[in-house]
Design a protein around this motif. Sequence first.
Motif, mmCIF file in Angstrom:
data_model
loop_
_atom_site.group_PDB
_atom_site.id
_atom_site.type_symbol
_atom_site.label_atom_id
_atom_site.label_comp_id
_atom_site.label_asym_id
_atom_site.label_seq_id
_atom_site.Cartn_x
_atom_site.Cartn_y
_atom_site.Cartn_z
ATOM 1 N N ARG A 65 17.852 -73.021 28.488
ATOM 2 C CA ARG A 65 17.780 -73.127 29.943
ATOM 3 C C ARG A 65 16.482 -73.852 30.306
ATOM 4 O O ARG A 65 15.462 -73.241 30.623
ATOM 5 C CB ARG A 65 17.798 -71.740 30.588
ATOM 6 N N PRO A 66 16.491 -75.183 30.251
ATOM 7 C CA PRO A 66 15.252 -75.925 30.482
ATOM 8 C C PRO A 66 14.777 -75.939 31.920
ATOM 9 O O PRO A 66 13.584 -76.084 32.177
ATOM 10 C CB PRO A 66 15.598 -77.340 29.996
ATOM 11 N N ASP A 67 15.690 -75.811 32.895
ATOM 12 C CA ASP A 67 15.301 -75.945 34.300
ATOM 13 C C ASP A 67 15.236 -74.627 35.048
ATOM 14 O O ASP A 67 14.940 -74.598 36.237
ATOM 15 C CB ASP A 67 16.265 -76.884 35.028
ATOM 16 N N ALA B 69 25.952 -70.701 34.044
ATOM 17 C CA ALA B 69 25.009 -70.287 35.090
ATOM 18 C C ALA B 69 24.019 -69.289 34.502
ATOM 19 O O ALA B 69 24.398 -68.222 34.024
ATOM 20 C CB ALA B 69 25.758 -69.659 36.261
ATOM 21 N N LEU B 70 22.725 -69.646 34.522
ATOM 22 C CA LEU B 70 21.687 -68.775 33.980
ATOM 23 C C LEU B 70 20.488 -68.723 34.926
ATOM 24 O O LEU B 70 19.343 -68.765 34.487
ATOM 25 C CB LEU B 70 21.227 -69.282 32.602
ATOM 26 N N GLN B 71 20.751 -68.647 36.224
ATOM 27 C CA GLN B 71 19.652 -68.589 37.166
ATOM 28 C C GLN B 71 18.899 -67.272 37.003
ATOM 29 O O GLN B 71 19.449 -66.267 36.566
ATOM 30 C CB GLN B 71 20.143 -68.734 38.606
ATOM 31 N N ARG B 72 17.633 -67.310 37.363
ATOM 32 C CA ARG B 72 16.805 -66.105 37.271
ATOM 33 C C ARG B 72 17.280 -65.063 38.281
ATOM 34 O O ARG B 72 17.456 -65.355 39.462
ATOM 35 C CB ARG B 72 15.340 -66.462 37.516
ATOM 36 N N ARG B 73 17.443 -63.845 37.818
ATOM 37 C CA ARG B 73 18.017 -62.794 38.649
ATOM 38 C C ARG B 73 16.981 -62.226 39.611
ATOM 39 O O ARG B 73 15.817 -62.030 39.269
ATOM 40 C CB ARG B 73 18.584 -61.676 37.766
ATOM 41 N N GLU B 74 17.436 -61.942 40.825
ATOM 42 C CA GLU B 74 16.571 -61.338 41.833
ATOM 43 C C GLU B 74 16.419 -59.843 41.562
ATOM 44 O O GLU B 74 17.233 -59.222 40.860
ATOM 45 C CB GLU B 74 17.164 -61.554 43.231
ATOM 46 N N ASN B 75 15.368 -59.260 42.163
ATOM 47 C CA ASN B 75 15.126 -57.828 41.968
ATOM 48 C C ASN B 75 16.284 -56.987 42.485
ATOM 49 O O ASN B 75 16.626 -55.945 41.907
ATOM 50 C CB ASN B 75 13.831 -57.421 42.669
ATOM 51 N N HIS C 274 13.355 -69.630 27.766
ATOM 52 C CA HIS C 274 13.652 -71.055 27.591
ATOM 53 C C HIS C 274 14.871 -71.287 26.712
ATOM 54 O O HIS C 274 15.819 -71.955 27.124
ATOM 55 C CB HIS C 274 12.438 -71.772 26.999
ATOM 56 N N SER C 275 14.899 -70.719 25.499
ATOM 57 C CA SER C 275 16.029 -70.993 24.606
ATOM 58 C C SER C 275 16.113 -69.931 23.519
ATOM 59 O O SER C 275 15.140 -69.227 23.219
ATOM 60 C CB SER C 275 15.900 -72.382 23.956
#
Length: 406
Positions: free
Chosen positions: A251-253, A270-276, A236-237
Amino acid sequence: MIIDLPATTTSQVNKKLVELRDQGGAVALGRVLTLVIVTDDGEQTEAAVDAANEASREHPCRVIVVARGPRKAAARLDAQIRVGGDAGASEVIVLRLYGPLADEGASCVVPLLLPDAPVVAWWPGNAPAVPSEDPIGRLATRRITDAAAEKNPIKALETRRDSYAEGDTDLAWTRLTTWRALLASALDLPPFEKVTSATVTGGADSPSTDLLAGWLAAYLDIPVSRRKTPAGEGMHSVVLERKSGAVELSRPDGSVGTLTQPGQPPRRVALQRRENRDCLIEELRRLDPDEVYDATLRALPKVKQARTISRPADRGAAKAAAKTTPKAGAAKPKAAGKSRRAVAAAASTATSAKATASAPAASAGKAERKSAKSGAKSTSEKSAGRGKAAPKPAKRSGKKASGAQR
């Protein structure tokens, strides 16, 4: 191209690979490593193969998938060979093991390993308690696990810390690469002040949050607090406290983050969740031990576990409820006590009022009766002495007596 070999052996699989190479030349010989994927047979198998195919475009390799089937079935090996467009830039061999063979994955893998090529083992789901002592783990130069895929991610991370050996790594650690890079670049900008403390906030089941807190504790040598949000929220932060002001990365969303620094406007990153597949590509770039990951695991006990916090809406509702609702266990007895005391006081007041009202009436009755007696006596005396004048006083006395009776 997909070739199925039901109820086969590893020697027949090797023979079929040679035939495919001789016939079509579809399988190139330039392989940099052998990637062994250990998983249970099911949907997870195909997801792991897709990630390996994407990784093979940067790291050409032979992918061997050990898909363990039911242990109660008869001993059987079903193989599948994938080449060309169904295998990315690699050749994929899927070994489905049933019955007693399900626990003999290492014996089935050894005949299919590339000669003179390093071996990397990956457990996309549940991993052994000590990967370096697993039969397939002993064959590997690098062992990749994923604590986030375990049933209890935080407990799995503690197990990784206790069983760490050179060559171990975890995808929960790889997912933090972007976070660590942004925080390091923020501290490279002026003012060059020492960080005094840090707070890391994330989901209660997020091993990446714990690893980031351990990394800060290990390399900044500062007190670090780890705050928990509801499970499933991930990272989150991060707040780094300095004399001139805090550096905050939040990164709240779950996709876009905000970097805030003193004296600078907020920046969206850009802090999207990384794929495997992205994490696997990164891990295959190095085959040497990860000393930073080792130091982070050893620093986990230094992190202070702070209280669990809820979402802002939940916190506001909780505060409003606390103001309007009395404490449990104290309201009812107190109200009951007040009610009993009020009833007793009302009964006492009514009794005293009744007694007060009846006392003058009784005394008035006695006085009237005494007055009536004395009036009658005087009337008889006067009537005896005065004759006709006697009735007037008797008439007035009768009025008083009738009034007292009323």
